[in-house]
Design a protein around this motif. Structure first.
Motif, PDB file in Angstrom:
ATOM      1  N   ASP A 153     -11.794   3.633  -2.863  1.00 57.52           N
ATOM      2  CA  ASP A 153     -10.804   2.663  -2.224  1.00 57.52           C
ATOM      3  C   ASP A 153     -10.724   3.212  -0.564  1.00 57.52           C
TER       4      ASP A 153
ATOM      5  N   MET B  87      -5.860  -5.619  -0.299  1.00 56.29           N
ATOM      6  CA  MET B  87      -6.699  -6.121   1.016  1.00 56.29           C
ATOM      7  C   MET B  87      -6.704  -7.529   1.309  1.00 56.29           C
TER       8      MET B  87
ATOM      9  N   MET C 116       0.731  -1.059   0.059  1.00 56.87           N
ATOM     10  CA  MET C 116       0.109  -0.075   0.012  1.00 56.87           C
ATOM     11  C   MET C 116       0.747   1.134  -0.095  1.00 56.87           C
TER      12      MET C 116
ATOM     13  N   ILE D 147       0.641   1.388  -3.988  1.00 57.48           N
ATOM     14  CA  ILE D 147      -0.790   1.983  -4.227  1.00 57.48           C
ATOM     15  C   ILE D 147      -0.820   3.402  -3.968  1.00 57.48           C
TER      16      ILE D 147
ATOM     17  N   ILE E  27      -4.901   6.764   1.700  1.00 58.20           N
ATOM     18  CA  ILE E  27      -5.161   6.652   0.212  1.00 58.20           C
ATOM     19  C   ILE E  27      -5.755   7.817  -0.049  1.00 58.20           C
TER      20      ILE E  27
ATOM     21  N   ASP F 117     -11.016  -0.643 -10.271  1.00 63.71           N
ATOM     22  CA  ASP F 117      -9.644  -0.244 -10.991  1.00 63.71           C
ATOM     23  C   ASP F 117      -9.731   0.260 -12.176  1.00 63.71           C
TER      24      ASP F 117
ATOM     25  N   THR G 269      -6.020  -3.790  -8.070  1.00 63.15           N
ATOM     26  CA  THR G 269      -5.157  -3.436  -7.185  1.00 63.15           C
ATOM     27  C   THR G 269      -5.316  -3.531  -5.827  1.00 63.15           C
ATOM     28  N   ILE G 270      -6.580  -2.824  -5.343  1.00 60.46           N
ATOM     29  CA  ILE G 270      -6.729  -2.636  -3.746  1.00 60.46           C
ATOM     30  C   ILE G 270      -7.563  -3.990  -3.393  1.00 60.46           C
ATOM     31  N   THR G 271      -8.296  -4.465  -4.270  1.00 61.84           N
ATOM     32  CA  THR G 271      -8.670  -5.827  -3.774  1.00 61.84           C
ATOM     33  C   THR G 271      -7.739  -6.871  -3.605  1.00 61.84           C
TER      34      THR G 271
ATOM     35  N   PRO H 246     -14.054  -2.194  -4.372  1.00 66.26           N
ATOM     36  CA  PRO H 246     -13.320  -0.979  -4.859  1.00 66.26           C
ATOM     37  C   PRO H 246     -12.949  -1.614  -6.312  1.00 66.26           C
TER      38      PRO H 246
ATOM     39  N   ILE I 110     -11.818   0.356   2.470  1.00 64.85           N
ATOM     40  CA  ILE I 110     -10.745   0.042   3.478  1.00 64.85           C
ATOM     41  C   ILE I 110     -10.986   0.316   4.731  1.00 64.85           C
TER      42      ILE I 110
END
Length: 663
Positions: free
Chosen positions: A155, A363, A57, A61, A242, A126, A358-360, A124, A159
């Motif tokens: 995002d 996390m 992150m 990210i 973020i 992308d 990315t975020i998926t 989230p 989160i």
């Protein structure tokens, strides 16, 4: 050392995927990146490789989100704020809650808190992955903008929900009021901290520029450090890191116009560095997904085949419910996300366009391995579901969106050249309208800008005709100096005689005779005047030294040269049009070359670089206004902007590239 080694391999895999994509562009780049990640997973080093979500992150990210933020138009952000809040906050929260309840129905053995956690993981979107998938199709403008706005800010919302769900599961206690308070603090606190921090970092960068500390070795590391520092500060204060880096990026983008004229380095070098780094980091994310897939699958092997298949169908059900929520939200225009309701087609495209990436992944992998000294329950199943949802969100749009959207029309090169010519002409006009710019500097910039056009071959006959008039204008400039008493008439006669007797087949015979007769008659009058002056001269006047005579001759020569140059440029500006621009530019460039021959002036070079930057900004403004008014399409706008960026980098490297590299 291990981190450096693994990062090197990930970058190599990303570059390899880009190379393969250039040779076989039929398949989206994202799938090549995942495939290269799968190959990397076969190496012994990656057999026991584990991704640290916090580092991911912070180092991947955060810079990506900061770069997206600084590329966001400030005007667009202000105009779309309501849409951003609805999609990134309200829709994200509602999706997570509904999916959490659906997941609990599908997976009754998994505690409700963990169901909300997996719902937050898969919510989230992308935009980077979506762009890779839709490179050959034309998304509706309204849908494309909405998806970009959503992916930039949602995002942070998920989160916060994810962290609340994990904390609730571990502690066994959950308070709705406390959860809502934490969400609001994290969301709006992140925006506030990011805005303030971004403003402070802009001030620091401006101070560095003002103190001439704007070399690449200072500005680039400072720019790269900014999102990392802001992310850490925001997280330390209990807010969304973020959202903080996104807000800071937007502030950077808004204030970039204040820095653009102060230094070439400030504008070009960081932009080029960010372009390269963001491209690599985006690729690294999906290479990591490919590296992670075999490990996720291997962890499911001990489970029964029935359970594995059930989890696949559960993931499919979760994905379909998400599509339904997104479709209803966009179609019904809940909370007035758009100024008008979306059509069924637009709503369906927006629903399917909610690609996850990315975020998926980050996390899902950040679920703790242990809890209270015991293995974290259902961790493998949750990661497996999230991975299936990611793959579904990538595969479904790849096959479905081409049937819903038009294929991108290959831009007509003629239309591109037409608007590029208009764009360059607009920038040239802005330079000409600036009275503070010297003719020499102006011509240099105009010559550079004109090289952007696809100029036709120069017509030699047109050049000769214009040169005939240019000689006449030059002679008239010398005559005007004599009439104003700035030079001696004898000197004027000498210069004009030299001009009109210069071979030029296109100067009319009568014009030549007229000038010869005119200046010969003046020459006779000057002789009589000089003789009279000599008779009246005082005998005790001290003769000028040879050096003084030389300096005086040089001064007069330079005065005449400058007057002729100014007059010629004024004339060329008056006669220039679309038909003769190539010939006019040829003559203008040759006169400029003669005017500055033998001169070296670092201050002038810096001024010209600044003028070039202003001109390129004028070109960007032309493209933005043309797109806003509907004259050009988004694809043509992107193509023109890309051509400006490429030319900008090339021209700056010609003038100061060595300085940038040495810095």
């Amino acid at each position: 050392m291990l981190i450096f080694y693994s990062l090197t391999l990930l970058i190599v895999a990303t570059i390899l995927a880009n190379i393969i994509y250039t040779m076989l562009p039929a398949i989206p780049l994202t799938f090549y990146q995942i495939g290269c990640g799968l190959l990397l997973s076969l190496l012994p080093f990656f057999q026991n490789y584990s991704l640290e979500p916090e580092i991911f992150m912070l180092m991947v990210i955060a810079p990506l989100m900061f770069n997206d933020g600084q590329n966001t138009s400030g005007d667009h952000f202000r105009q779309s704020f309501r849409q951003i809040f609805n999609l990134a906050a309200i829709l994200a929260v509602i999706t997570a809650v509904v999916i959490g309840l659906v997941a609990h129905v599908l997976l009754p053995l998994i505690p409700l808190a963990l169901c909300f956690a997996v719902a937050a993981i898969v919510t989230p979107t992308d935009s980077v992955a979506l762009k890779s998938i839709t490179k050959d199709i034309e998304l509706p403008t309204k849908v494309s903008g909405a998806l970009e706005n959503e992916s930039l800010f949602n995002d942070a919302s998920v989160i916060v929900i994810f962290n609340l769900a994990l904390a609730s599961f571990i502690s066994g206690d959950f308070s709705f009021s406390e959860g809502l308070t934490e969400f609001l603090i994290s969301f709006f606190g992140g925006l506030l901290i990011g805005g303030i921090a971004g403003f402070l970092f802009v001030k620091i960068q401006t101070a560095l520029v003002n103190k001439s500390m704007d070399t690449a070795s200072v500005i680039v590391p400072f720019s790269m450090m900014t999102p990392v520092a802001i992310y850490l500060v925001s997280e330390e204060l209990g807010c969304s890191g973020i959202l903080a880096v996104v807000a800071a990026g937007i502030v950077y983008g808004i204030n970039q116009s204040r820095l653009k004229l102060t230094s070439t380095n400030v504008q070009l070098v960081p932009n080029a560095a960010w372009g390269i780094i963001s491209s690599l980091l985006n690729g690294v994310v999906f290479v990591l997904l490919g590296v992670t897939l075999p490990k996720v699958i291997s962890r499911m092997i001990p489970y029964s085949r029935t359970l594995i298949l059930k989890l696949v169908f559960d993931a499919l059900a979760i994905y379909l419910v998400m599509l339904l929520i997104r479709f209803i939200w966009m179609r019904m225009n809940i909370f007035h996300v758009q100024s008008t309701r979306s059509t069924t087609k637009e709503a369906l495209v927006a629903a399917i366009g909610g690609v996850h990436g990315t975020i998926t992944l980050a996390m899902a992998l950040s679920i703790p391995v242990t809890s209270l000294g015991q293995p974290f329950p259902f961790r493998n199943q949750l990661i497996y579901i999230a991975t299936i949802v990611i793959l579904l969100s990538l595969i479904v749009p790849t096959f479905v969106l081409p049937f819903l959207c038009e294929k991108k029309v290959i831009q007509d090169q003629g239309e591109f050249n037409k608007y590029r010519t208009q764009m360059v002409n607009y920038a040239i006009t802005q330079i000409k309208l600036d009275p503070t710019v010297s003719a020499l500097d102006r011509n240099y910039v105009i010559d550079m800008l004109n090289s952007q056009k696809n100029n036709p071959e120069i017509d030699r006959k047109v050049v000769q005709n214009i040169m005939a008039e240019v000689q006449r204008v030059s002679a008239q400039a010398v005559v005007d100096l004599a009439n104003e008493g700035k030079i001696d008439q004898k000197v004027a006669n000498m210069f004009t005689r030299r001009i009109i007797t210069t071979p030029n087949r296109n100067m009319k015979f009568m014009t030549r005779i007229k000038y010869i007769f005119k200046f010969q008659s003046r020459r006779f009058k000057v002789r009589k005047k000089v003789a009279r002056t000599k008779r009246n001269a005082r005998p005790n006047v001290q003769a000028k030294s040879r050096q003084e005579i030389h300096n005086e001759k040089h001064r007069i020569s330079q005065l005449i040269k400058n007057a002729m140059f100014e007059s010629v440029n004024t004339y060329l500006d008056q006669i220039e049009n679309d038909e003769n621009s190539g010939s006019v530019n040829f003559i203008r460039s040759s006169y400029s070359f003669r005017q500055e021959r033998g001169k070296t002036d670092p201050e002038s070079d810096a001024k010209r670089n600044s003028l070039l930057i202003q001109s390129f900004q004028s070109e960007y403004s032309f493209v933005a206004e043309a797109f806003k008014s509907g004259q050009i399409s988004r694809s043509l706008s992107d193509q023109l902007s890309q051509s400006i960026s490429t030319d900008q980098m090339a021209y700056m490297e010609q003038g100061s590239g060595s300085d940038l590299l040495l810095a």
